[in-house]
Write an enzyme that holds these catalytic residues in place. Sequence first.
Site, PDB file in Angstrom:
ATOM      1  N   ALA A 126       4.175   4.727   2.899  1.00 11.28           N
ATOM      2  CA  ALA A 126       4.176   3.298   2.590  1.00 11.28           C
ATOM      3  C   ALA A 126       4.761   2.465   3.713  1.00 11.28           C
ATOM      4  CB  ALA A 126       4.956   3.051   1.296  1.00 11.28           C
ATOM      5  N   CYS A 127       5.950   2.775   4.166  1.00  8.99           N
ATOM      6  CA  CYS A 127       6.553   1.931   5.209  1.00  8.99           C
ATOM      7  C   CYS A 127       7.322   2.823   6.158  1.00  8.99           C
ATOM      8  CB  CYS A 127       7.460   0.863   4.600  1.00  8.99           C
ATOM      9  SG  CYS A 127       8.844   1.501   3.646  1.00  8.99           S
ATOM     10  N   GLY A 128       6.611   3.540   6.976  1.00 11.04           N
ATOM     11  CA  GLY A 128       7.276   4.435   7.896  1.00 11.04           C
ATOM     12  C   GLY A 128       7.900   5.587   7.145  1.00 11.04           C
ATOM     13  N   CYS A 130      10.559   5.181   4.986  1.00 18.16           N
ATOM     14  CA  CYS A 130      11.388   4.660   3.916  1.00 18.16           C
ATOM     15  C   CYS A 130      11.385   5.628   2.743  1.00 18.16           C
ATOM     16  CB  CYS A 130      10.890   3.296   3.444  1.00 18.16           C
ATOM     17  SG  CYS A 130      10.946   2.041   4.730  1.00 18.16           S
TER      18      CYS A 130
END
Length: 282
Positions: A126-128, A130
Site C-alpha cells: 500500500a505505501c512502501g 508501512c
Amino acid sequence: MKDQSVTAGLDERVTDHGADLTRRVRFTRISMADDPHDQVRDVAVEVPVSIEVNGIGIAVMMATPDALDDFAVGFARAEGLIDRADQVAGIDRHRHSLGWIVRMRVDATATARVLARARTRVTETACGLCGLENLEALAAPLPRISRPMRIAPSAIGAALDHIRSLQDLARRTSATHAAALCDPSGEIVLMREDVGRHNALDKAIGAGMLSGFVFPDLFALVTSRLSFELVEKAARADLGALVAMSAPTSLALDRAAEAGLPVIASARPDGALASLIGPLED
C-alpha cells in the site's frame, strides 16, 4: 475478532463529491531580489482515510479526500483482498472530525482473505513498507501478467501530451500525483489524482475495476518515480505495462522483471527508458 471500526464523531453517510480538496493559505514570498510580500495560494488537502472491510479496520492512509470508492476498491485489489469488482457488496463513506472513514462490504468469496489479513496485519504494497511485519512478505511472488504490452513511442507521447491538461488539482497546488489508464494508442480513458503516488494508482485501478475495463488492454501512466509498490499494484491488477515520468528504483525493475511487466521510466516528450532486464554484471 474485535470490530475495530470507529463510530465516535461520525457524520451521517455522505458522498465525497464536493469535498474540500484544497485550502487557501497565506505565505510570505521571499527571494534574493525582492522584498518579502504576502502571497495566497491553494494547498492540497491531505487527510487520514481509514479503510474498513466488513467492519474490520484494515489501514489508515494519508490521502486526498476524493474518489474514495475507487481508492478503497483499488487498495483492496492491491492488497489481495478482492480479485473482481463484483466481490464488493457496497461502500459507505463517513466524514469524521479527524478525516474520513470508508467502509466496504465484500461477499463471502472474499471474507476469508479479510479475516486472514486482520490476523496478520501485514501490509505488502500500500505505501512502501508501512506496517510490514516481516521481510519475507516483501519477497512474496508476484503473478505473471497475462499479456505484456508493447507500447509505441507515439502512444507514450500522446499520453504525456494529454495528462497535464487533466491534472486540475496539480495545476492548482503543484502538490499531487496523477495516475492514468491509457489504451494502446495513448488515449487516456481515466485519470485520478492524489497527494500519494500509490493512492493515485489505487484510485485509477479501482475506477477501472468498477467500470469493467479489461486491464491487459491498458497501460498505466504515473507522474512519479517508478517505485516498487507501483510495479506491484500494476502487476496484481494485470495491467499491460507501466510508464512513469521519473526514474526507476532497482527493486522496481527487479519486481517488474519477475512479473513480466513492461516498464518504461523517465518518460519525456523526447524519449524514455524501457527495461525488462536485471542489473548489469560486473
